[in-house]
Scaffold this active site. Structure first.
Site, PDB file in Angstrom:
ATOM      1  N   HIS A 276       0.822  -1.209   0.000  1.00  0.00           N
ATOM      2  CA  HIS A 276       0.000   0.000   0.000  1.00  0.00           C
ATOM      3  C   HIS A 276       0.859   1.262   0.000  1.00  0.00           C
ATOM      4  CE1 HIS A 276      -3.481   2.381   2.137  1.00  0.00           C
ATOM      5  NE2 HIS A 276      -3.256   2.794   0.903  1.00  0.00           N
ATOM      6  N   HIS A 281       1.308   5.056  -2.737  1.00  0.00           N
ATOM      7  CA  HIS A 281       1.461   6.435  -2.260  1.00  0.00           C
ATOM      8  C   HIS A 281       2.853   6.993  -2.544  1.00  0.00           C
ATOM      9  CE1 HIS A 281      -2.276   7.071   0.189  1.00  0.00           C
ATOM     10  NE2 HIS A 281      -2.320   5.741   0.081  1.00  0.00           N
ATOM     11  N   HIS A 468      -3.964   0.801  -6.175  1.00  0.00           N
ATOM     12  CA  HIS A 468      -4.317   1.425  -4.899  1.00  0.00           C
ATOM     13  C   HIS A 468      -5.701   0.987  -4.433  1.00  0.00           C
ATOM     14  CE1 HIS A 468      -5.895   4.706  -2.294  1.00  0.00           C
ATOM     15  NE2 HIS A 468      -4.744   4.469  -1.687  1.00  0.00           N
ATOM     16  N   ASN A 472      -6.541  -0.760  -0.798  1.00  0.00           N
ATOM     17  CA  ASN A 472      -7.022   0.254   0.146  1.00  0.00           C
ATOM     18  C   ASN A 472      -8.471   0.055   0.576  1.00  0.00           C
ATOM     19  OD1 ASN A 472      -6.635   3.011   1.511  1.00  0.00           O
ATOM     20  ND2 ASN A 472      -8.466   3.338   0.262  1.00  0.00           N
ATOM     21  N   ILE A 618      -7.036   9.111  -0.937  1.00  0.00           N
ATOM     22  CA  ILE A 618      -7.291   8.846   0.478  1.00  0.00           C
ATOM     23  C   ILE A 618      -6.300   7.798   0.960  1.00  0.00           C
ATOM     24  CG2 ILE A 618      -8.976   7.064   0.027  1.00  0.00           C
ATOM     25  CD1 ILE A 618      -8.940   9.519   2.985  1.00  0.00           C
TER      26      ILE A 618
END
Length: 618
Positions: A276, A281, A468, A472, A618
């Protein structure tokens, strides 16, 4: 000298340029306020109400009460704060001086609260859970560590041929299983082992090097064969390692359950820190920075990438302030504690390669697929019922075709790619500045032809959108009932250098000892609260294939290409529904099973986890 009052000023611990900040709609939205509220008000309140930070749950029924009856927390200082938090985070609140916080019931708990017991569900979630990126083919036997044996002890695994064949129960021999590519593994042994002695110096936690071995059965489900846990030489003691297997004998069964708890805690940490945080990110930041520094807003590739880079810098800044910071959620509630970011960096150094981030390349690298021009998507999956890969490959093909249609419209031949100074500067910055420590690696793709550009852009778009989403938006559904995915194991295995008293406690009351091993009440409630926020979509979310950038609609050919892309994603929605209704696909559904829907592209109102946003927002 006085600054222009209209000029931009820096604020907060982590600077984010104004054009990377949340829009007014998102800034004012529920989810943004909730993130801030949960982290700065609710969690301190939880820590206050649960006075002993090391206190575990006395009974399994006490865990259930988080969703059925709630927990009492002191009244928050800001009287308007509960109105911000409560609509999504909790189900009810009392009107008393103290407030009753009741969490939403997670999907897997709602479907079957005992599913976490089942080995079949443990295996199924490696293919259709929140971390489908770790399972890989066993490519060498015997299993062996690459770490220095002088430091970490004998490198040979304790998982033997006899143990494997006993677990396969006569289906085939070990040699046949290897030849037919039926053995799969999740291996965190070498990544975690260097941190074991350091982590164990922290009160209230422990760690092992770990690996889990699986056998692919004829019905295309995975059967767990073994979990191996290893402690390196430390504190004057030699290396300790033990293999745990499923079984019917009472003591062995409970040891297996403890071993699963430790392994799942490791998997939860790897998921959060590598699958993740690192691979989506973090990896996307150099793309955001280089795109804004090197490409004009009028550049066609800027227009193509823009929706995939939306809000990522701002959400990462927020994560650095309160999630991955010192003593933040990760460092206090996950197995690697204060070494979490160090481990994430080590994984980047050892594992991350741009040329393996596209879905087909990732599957091939893990040995899950082989190239086959006659197969759909040009790949043959070794695990045919692999929900993440099955849905993902359709989405990948649609995404890459959209990128190809777009790129080929603007770049007719190789000379146009090579002679575009902005484009070449963009790719150079990503490689040499964004990943400076890897800038000389031979695996970096070149940017010489339209095909090169298509592959590069499709990879970036995939990571920011589908990758993602897959890791997530299922977090609350699968991990908010933490026995299914504990984030930390706080006590050693009962069989590791046991004392007479400790072993007797395990024999007399194994379920209580497991509760002591699980996260504390403070750790669990903090993680549940933040997972609820991070698993939700914001009101102004832009979903892949559903929202068309205005600039794309100005060119008829591009608009037509986008409409084809959108139509293909609508077909994927129908395909996913049909697959989830197919009883022969045992990894997708069944009695009490949460169906795999994390790659359904479009949003569905009120349903957590549905929809694949363009970007990491997010």
């Amino acid at each position: 000298m006085h600054a222009d009052p209209l000029s931009e000023t820096r604020s907060g611990s982590f600077y984010v340029p104004r054009d990377e900040e949340f829009s007014e709609v998102k800034e004012a939205s529920f989810i943004t306020k909730t993130v801030d509220s949960v982290l700065h008000a609710l969690i301190p309140s939880l820590e206050t109400s649960l006075l002993d930070s090391n206190l575990g749950f006395p009974l399994f029924s006490d865990i259930d009460q988080l969703y059925y009856q709630g927990i009492t927390i002191p009244k928050l200082k800001n009287p308007g704060l509960l109105q911000i938090i409560l609509p999504r985070l909790v189900k009810a609140v009392s009107d008393s001086e103290d407030r009753l916080l009741k969490f939403e019931t997670p999907a897997m708990f709602l479907k079957d609260k005992f599913s976490w017991f089942r080995d079949e569900e443990f295996s199924r979630q490696t293919l259709a859970g929140v971390n489908p990126y770790s399972i890989k083919l066993v490519m060498e036997w015997p299993l062996k560590s690459a770490l220095d044996p002088d430091v970490y002890g004998p490198p040979e695994s304790a998982i033997t041929k006899e143990l494997v064949e006993r677990g396969m129960k006569g289906f085939m021999t070990l040699d046949e299983a290897l030849e037919q590519k039926k053995l799969f593994i999740i291996d965190y042994h070498d990544l975690l082992l260097p941190y074991v002695s350091k982590v164990r110096q922290i009160e209230g936690t422990t760690l092992y090097g770990s690996r889990a071995l699986f056998f692919l059965t004829p019905d295309c489900t995975l059967k767990p064969l073994a979990i191996e846990l290893t402690r390196p030489p430390m504190d004057g003691k030699p290396q300790w390692k033990q293999v745990f297997t499923p079984g019917l004998e009472a003591t062995g069964y409970w040891l297996w359950r403890f071993a699963k708890t430790h392994f799942l805690a490791h998997d939860s940490g790897y998921h959060e820190l590598v699958s993740h945080w690192l691979r989506t990110h973090c990896a996307t930041e150099p793309y955001v920075i280089a795109t804004n520094r090197q490409l004009s807003v009028m550049h066609p590739i800027y227009k193509l990438l823009h929706p995939h880079l939306r809000y990522t810098m701002q959400i990462n800044a927020l994560a650095r302030e309160v999630l991955i910071n010192a003593d933040g959620i990760i460092e206090t509630s996950f197995s690697t504690r204060k070494y979490s970011m160090e481990l994430s960096s080590a994984a980047y150094d050892q594992q991350w390669r741009f040329d393996r981030e596209a879905l087909p390349a990732d599957l091939i690298n893990r040995g899950i697929a082989v190239e086959d021009p006659t197969a759909p998507h040009g790949l043959k999956l070794l695990i045919e019922d692999y929900p993440f890969a099955n849905d993902g490959l359709i989405l990948w093909d649609a995404l890459k075709q959209w990128v190809a249609d777009y790129v080929n419209y603007y770049y007719k031949d190789a000379s146009m790619v090579q002679s575009d100074p902005e484009l070449q500067a963009w790719w150079t910055e990503i490689r040499t500045k964004g990943h400076e420590d890897k800038k000389d690696e031979p695996w970096w793709p070149v940017l010489q032809t339209p095909e090169d550009l298509i592959g590069t852009i499709a990879t970036i778009a995939w990571v920011a959108s589908a990758h993602h989403s897959a890791v997530n938006f299922g977090q609350y559904a699968f991990a908010a009932y933490f026995p299914n995915r504990p984030t930390i194991a706080r006590t050693n295995m009962p069989s590791e250098d046991p004392t007479r008293e400790g072993w007797q406690r395990f024999l007399d009351n194994p379920d209580f000892e497991l509760l002591v091993c699980f996260p504390s009440q403070v750790q669990a409630t903090k993680v549940i609260a933040i997972l609820d926020v991070l698993s939700n979509h914001s009101p102004d979310e832009e979903y892949i294939g559903e929202y068309m950038e205005p600039a794309w609609g100005e060119e008829p050919d591009i608009k037509e290409a986008f409409e084809r892309f959108s139509a293909r994603l609508k077909e994927l929605e129908v395909i996913i529904d049909a697959r989830n209704a197919d009883d022969s696909l045992k990894n997708r559904g069944g009695a009490g099973v949460v169906p795999y829907e994390l790659l359904k592209p479009f949003s569905e109102a009120g349903v957590t986890g549905k929809g694949v946003p363009y970007s990491i927002s997010i």
